[in-house]
Design a protein around this motif. Structure first.
Motif, PDB file in Angstrom:
ATOM      1  N   PRO A 258       0.844  -1.202   0.000  1.00  0.00           N
ATOM      2  CA  PRO A 258       0.000   0.000   0.000  1.00  0.00           C
ATOM      3  C   PRO A 258       0.874   1.246   0.000  1.00  0.00           C
ATOM      4  CG  PRO A 258      -0.677  -1.544   1.718  1.00  0.00           C
ATOM      5  CD  PRO A 258       0.624  -2.040   1.189  1.00  0.00           C
ATOM      6  N   MET A 259       0.425   2.278  -0.690  1.00  0.00           N
ATOM      7  CA  MET A 259       1.257   3.468  -0.833  1.00  0.00           C
ATOM      8  C   MET A 259       1.152   4.431   0.338  1.00  0.00           C
ATOM      9  SD  MET A 259       1.164   4.445  -4.873  1.00  0.00           S
ATOM     10  CE  MET A 259       2.029   3.436  -6.087  1.00  0.00           C
ATOM     11  N   ASN A 260       0.188   4.209   1.235  1.00  0.00           N
ATOM     12  CA  ASN A 260       0.060   5.104   2.391  1.00  0.00           C
ATOM     13  C   ASN A 260      -0.586   4.339   3.545  1.00  0.00           C
ATOM     14  OD1 ASN A 260      -2.952   5.447   2.137  1.00  0.00           O
ATOM     15  ND2 ASN A 260      -2.311   6.351   0.180  1.00  0.00           N
ATOM     16  N   PRO A 261      -0.460   4.837   4.780  1.00  0.00           N
ATOM     17  CA  PRO A 261      -1.014   4.138   5.953  1.00  0.00           C
ATOM     18  C   PRO A 261      -2.524   3.974   5.890  1.00  0.00           C
ATOM     19  CG  PRO A 261       0.585   5.797   6.622  1.00  0.00           C
ATOM     20  CD  PRO A 261       0.342   6.019   5.162  1.00  0.00           C
ATOM     21  N   GLU A 262      -3.212   4.940   5.275  1.00  0.00           N
ATOM     22  CA  GLU A 262      -4.679   4.847   5.195  1.00  0.00           C
ATOM     23  C   GLU A 262      -5.094   3.632   4.375  1.00  0.00           C
ATOM     24  OE1 GLU A 262      -3.358   8.703   6.365  1.00  0.00           O
ATOM     25  OE2 GLU A 262      -2.931   7.627   4.498  1.00  0.00           O
ATOM     26  N   ASP A 263      -4.413   3.405   3.241  1.00  0.00           N
ATOM     27  CA  ASP A 263      -4.745   2.240   2.423  1.00  0.00           C
ATOM     28  C   ASP A 263      -4.394   0.935   3.135  1.00  0.00           C
ATOM     29  OD1 ASP A 263      -5.758   3.765   0.384  1.00  0.00           O
ATOM     30  OD2 ASP A 263      -3.883   3.834  -0.760  1.00  0.00           O
ATOM     31  N   ALA A 264      -3.317   0.950   3.886  1.00  0.00           N
ATOM     32  CA  ALA A 264      -2.963  -0.241   4.664  1.00  0.00           C
ATOM     33  C   ALA A 264      -4.043  -0.569   5.686  1.00  0.00           C
ATOM     34  CB  ALA A 264      -1.620  -0.026   5.356  1.00  0.00           C
ATOM     35  N   ASP A 265      -4.568   0.479   6.334  1.00  0.00           N
ATOM     36  CA  ASP A 265      -5.642   0.266   7.310  1.00  0.00           C
ATOM     37  C   ASP A 265      -6.897  -0.273   6.633  1.00  0.00           C
ATOM     38  OD1 ASP A 265      -4.069   1.118   9.398  1.00  0.00           O
ATOM     39  OD2 ASP A 265      -4.807   3.188   9.352  1.00  0.00           O
ATOM     40  N   LYS A 266      -7.184   0.201   5.424  1.00  0.00           N
ATOM     41  CA  LYS A 266      -8.351  -0.298   4.694  1.00  0.00           C
ATOM     42  C   LYS A 266      -8.203  -1.790   4.383  1.00  0.00           C
ATOM     43  CE  LYS A 266      -9.421   4.142   2.465  1.00  0.00           C
ATOM     44  NZ  LYS A 266      -9.468   4.872   1.153  1.00  0.00           N
ATOM     45  N   ILE A 267      -6.996  -2.208   4.017  1.00  0.00           N
ATOM     46  CA  ILE A 267      -6.771  -3.632   3.726  1.00  0.00           C
ATOM     47  C   ILE A 267      -6.941  -4.449   5.000  1.00  0.00           C
ATOM     48  CG2 ILE A 267      -5.050  -5.329   3.002  1.00  0.00           C
ATOM     49  CD1 ILE A 267      -3.929  -3.243   1.091  1.00  0.00           C
ATOM     50  N   ARG A 268      -6.413  -3.948   6.119  1.00  0.00           N
ATOM     51  CA  ARG A 268      -6.595  -4.652   7.391  1.00  0.00           C
ATOM     52  C   ARG A 268      -8.076  -4.800   7.727  1.00  0.00           C
ATOM     53  NH1 ARG A 268      -2.262  -1.101   8.926  1.00  0.00           N
ATOM     54  NH2 ARG A 268      -0.289  -2.249   9.195  1.00  0.00           N
ATOM     55  N   ALA A 269      -8.850  -3.746   7.463  1.00  0.00           N
ATOM     56  CA  ALA A 269     -10.287  -3.805   7.751  1.00  0.00           C
ATOM     57  C   ALA A 269     -10.973  -4.841   6.865  1.00  0.00           C
ATOM     58  CB  ALA A 269     -10.913  -2.420   7.539  1.00  0.00           C
ATOM     59  N   LEU A 270     -10.580  -4.918   5.609  1.00  0.00           N
ATOM     60  CA  LEU A 270     -11.157  -5.928   4.713  1.00  0.00           C
ATOM     61  C   LEU A 270     -10.817  -7.334   5.182  1.00  0.00           C
ATOM     62  CD1 LEU A 270     -10.599  -4.481   1.107  1.00  0.00           C
ATOM     63  CD2 LEU A 270     -12.761  -4.714   2.347  1.00  0.00           C
ATOM     64  N   ILE A 271      -9.575  -7.534   5.626  1.00  0.00           N
ATOM     65  CA  ILE A 271      -9.164  -8.846   6.124  1.00  0.00           C
ATOM     66  C   ILE A 271      -9.967  -9.211   7.354  1.00  0.00           C
ATOM     67  CG2 ILE A 271      -7.269 -10.136   7.185  1.00  0.00           C
ATOM     68  CD1 ILE A 271      -5.334  -8.524   5.413  1.00  0.00           C
ATOM     69  N   ALA A 272     -10.159  -8.248   8.278  1.00  0.00           N
ATOM     70  CA  ALA A 272     -10.923  -8.514   9.504  1.00  0.00           C
ATOM     71  C   ALA A 272     -12.356  -8.864   9.177  1.00  0.00           C
ATOM     72  CB  ALA A 272     -10.852  -7.293  10.420  1.00  0.00           C
ATOM     73  N   ALA A 273     -12.961  -8.127   8.219  1.00  0.00           N
ATOM     74  CA  ALA A 273     -14.346  -8.400   7.834  1.00  0.00           C
ATOM     75  C   ALA A 273     -14.465  -9.785   7.198  1.00  0.00           C
ATOM     76  CB  ALA A 273     -14.829  -7.323   6.865  1.00  0.00           C
ATOM     77  N   ARG A 274     -13.503 -10.143   6.380  1.00  0.00           N
ATOM     78  CA  ARG A 274     -13.529 -11.474   5.740  1.00  0.00           C
ATOM     79  C   ARG A 274     -13.388 -12.571   6.784  1.00  0.00           C
ATOM     80  NH1 ARG A 274      -9.320 -14.840   4.070  1.00  0.00           N
ATOM     81  NH2 ARG A 274      -9.805 -16.259   2.342  1.00  0.00           N
ATOM     82  N   ASP A 275     -12.475 -12.392   7.731  1.00  0.00           N
ATOM     83  CA  ASP A 275     -12.275 -13.408   8.766  1.00  0.00           C
ATOM     84  C   ASP A 275     -13.520 -13.556   9.629  1.00  0.00           C
ATOM     85  OD1 ASP A 275      -9.746 -13.777   7.810  1.00  0.00           O
ATOM     86  OD2 ASP A 275      -8.727 -12.690   9.422  1.00  0.00           O
ATOM     87  N   SER A 276     -14.161 -12.419   9.927  1.00  0.00           N
ATOM     88  CA  SER A 276     -15.380 -12.449  10.749  1.00  0.00           C
ATOM     89  C   SER A 276     -16.496 -13.193  10.011  1.00  0.00           C
ATOM     90  CB  SER A 276     -15.815 -11.029  11.083  1.00  0.00           C
ATOM     91  OG  SER A 276     -17.017 -11.017  11.805  1.00  0.00           O
ATOM     92  N   ALA A 277     -16.647 -12.923   8.712  1.00  0.00           N
ATOM     93  CA  ALA A 277     -17.681 -13.599   7.925  1.00  0.00           C
ATOM     94  C   ALA A 277     -17.413 -15.098   7.840  1.00  0.00           C
ATOM     95  CB  ALA A 277     -17.743 -12.988   6.528  1.00  0.00           C
ATOM     96  N   MET A 278     -16.166 -15.471   7.728  1.00  0.00           N
ATOM     97  CA  MET A 278     -15.814 -16.895   7.623  1.00  0.00           C
ATOM     98  C   MET A 278     -16.060 -17.607   8.943  1.00  0.00           C
ATOM     99  SD  MET A 278     -12.337 -16.780   5.306  1.00  0.00           S
ATOM    100  CE  MET A 278     -12.114 -18.555   5.381  1.00  0.00           C
ATOM    101  N   SER A 279     -15.815 -16.920  10.080  1.00  0.00           N
ATOM    102  CA  SER A 279     -16.025 -17.547  11.373  1.00  0.00           C
ATOM    103  C   SER A 279     -17.513 -17.752  11.663  1.00  0.00           C
ATOM    104  CB  SER A 279     -15.384 -16.695  12.480  1.00  0.00           C
ATOM    105  OG  SER A 279     -16.030 -15.439  12.584  1.00  0.00           O
ATOM    106  N   VAL A 280     -18.342 -16.822  11.163  1.00  0.00           N
ATOM    107  CA  VAL A 280     -19.792 -16.947  11.361  1.00  0.00           C
ATOM    108  C   VAL A 280     -20.346 -18.089  10.532  1.00  0.00           C
ATOM    109  CG1 VAL A 280     -22.013 -15.810  10.962  1.00  0.00           C
ATOM    110  CG2 VAL A 280     -20.108 -14.530  11.972  1.00  0.00           C
TER     111      VAL A 280
END
Length: 281
Positions: A258-280
């Motif tokens: 990612p070219m900036n910290p904001e985009d890195a945080d967005k990717i982390r949020a997507l990963i967290a959302a995906r993991d949460s959906a998979m656990s449910v």
């Protein structure tokens, strides 16, 4: 310089010969004063003159051909790393690449991909099938685990997936660089025969690929920028670097940062959302 090279080759041949188990190879054990095979036994296994092989071990045999070195490497039962060293000390260059197909990676290498998050990281083989990836790659590029292995191919995705034209900025320029890099990578890995079925398929299915392949352009794409339109992230840019994997010329690792910290945080949020959906589920 030539004398030094011949001396290094002689020392290496003698050392490797001494490491062979003559008993395991079926040779008589009587009257063996030193470990390993005799010079004439190595020469016989390599189908070369015993006199010439003796000269090579004495540092006065001259410069052997690549064919002779290959036969000696087989006779000495060298590993790929040892064969490469033999060619480097004997000819000053590595041997021609011999492609070894392997469909997987080690758990250690997978852990390398995982620790790179939130950077997107994947590994492709010589035919550019994606064979390993981390969670960031799954949410930013493609959920590779959810599609059949044949659809994990980068070239098929670029040329046969209609959405690829929409997702990538300046699709034609990107595609030309990809084709040129793919051609260069396949030759470097010694995998021309292995890629031919994929090339034939894409030439039949995509006139754009056929035209680009006929151009015979080659590229080296060690690093650059990747721009795409992402369903959740919108217009999005990353910088990438490619890496070779030691002892595996058929594999390449690509890391998109990612070219900036904001985009890195967005990717982390997507990963967290995906993991949460998979656990449910």
């Amino acid at each position: 310089m030539r004398v030094i090279q011949e001396s290094r080759l002689a020392a290496y041949l003698k050392d490797r010969r001494s490491k062979l188990d003559s008993a395991a190879l079926g040779y008589p054990q009587r009257r063996r004063r030193t470990p390993g095979l005799r010079r004439e036994e190595v020469a016989q296994r390599a189908h070369i003159s015993a006199t010439w092989y003796t000269w090579l071990e004495q540092g006065r045999g001259g410069k052997p051909s690549a064919e002779v070195l290959a036969r000696i490497a087989d006779a000495l039962m060298l590993t790929d790393a040892e064969r490469e060293h033999l060619f480097l000390v004997g000819l000053g260059r590595p041997p021609e690449v011999c492609y070894h197909q392997d469909h997987g990676i080690t758990p250690r290498l997978q852990r390398v991909l995982d620790v790179l998050e939130p950077s997107v990281a994947l590994i492709r083989n010589a035919t550019w099938d994606v064979i390993a990836w981390n969670r960031a790659a799954a949410v930013v590029l493609k959920d590779y685990a959810a599609v059949p292995p044949a659809q994990r191919n980068i070239l098929r995705s670029i040329f046969l997936d209609p959405d690829s034209h929409v997702a990538k900025h300046d699709w034609e320029s990107v595609a030309r660089v990809v084709v040129g890099t793919f051609r260069a990578d396949s030759v470097r890995a010694g995998a021309e025969a292995q890629i031919q079925p994929l090339v034939d398929e894409l030439c039949q299915a995509s006139s754009a690929f056929a035209e680009m392949w006929r151009s015979h352009d080659v590229q080296r794409q060690g690093e650059g920028d990747k721009r795409l339109d992402h369903p959740q992230l919108g217009a999005f840019a990353m910088e990438f670097s490619t890496f070779t994997i030691d002892a595996r010329p058929d594999l390449g690792m690509i890391v998109y940062n990612p070219m900036n910290p904001e985009d890195a945080d967005k990717i982390r949020a997507l990963i967290a959302a995906r993991d949460s959906a998979m656990s449910v589920s």
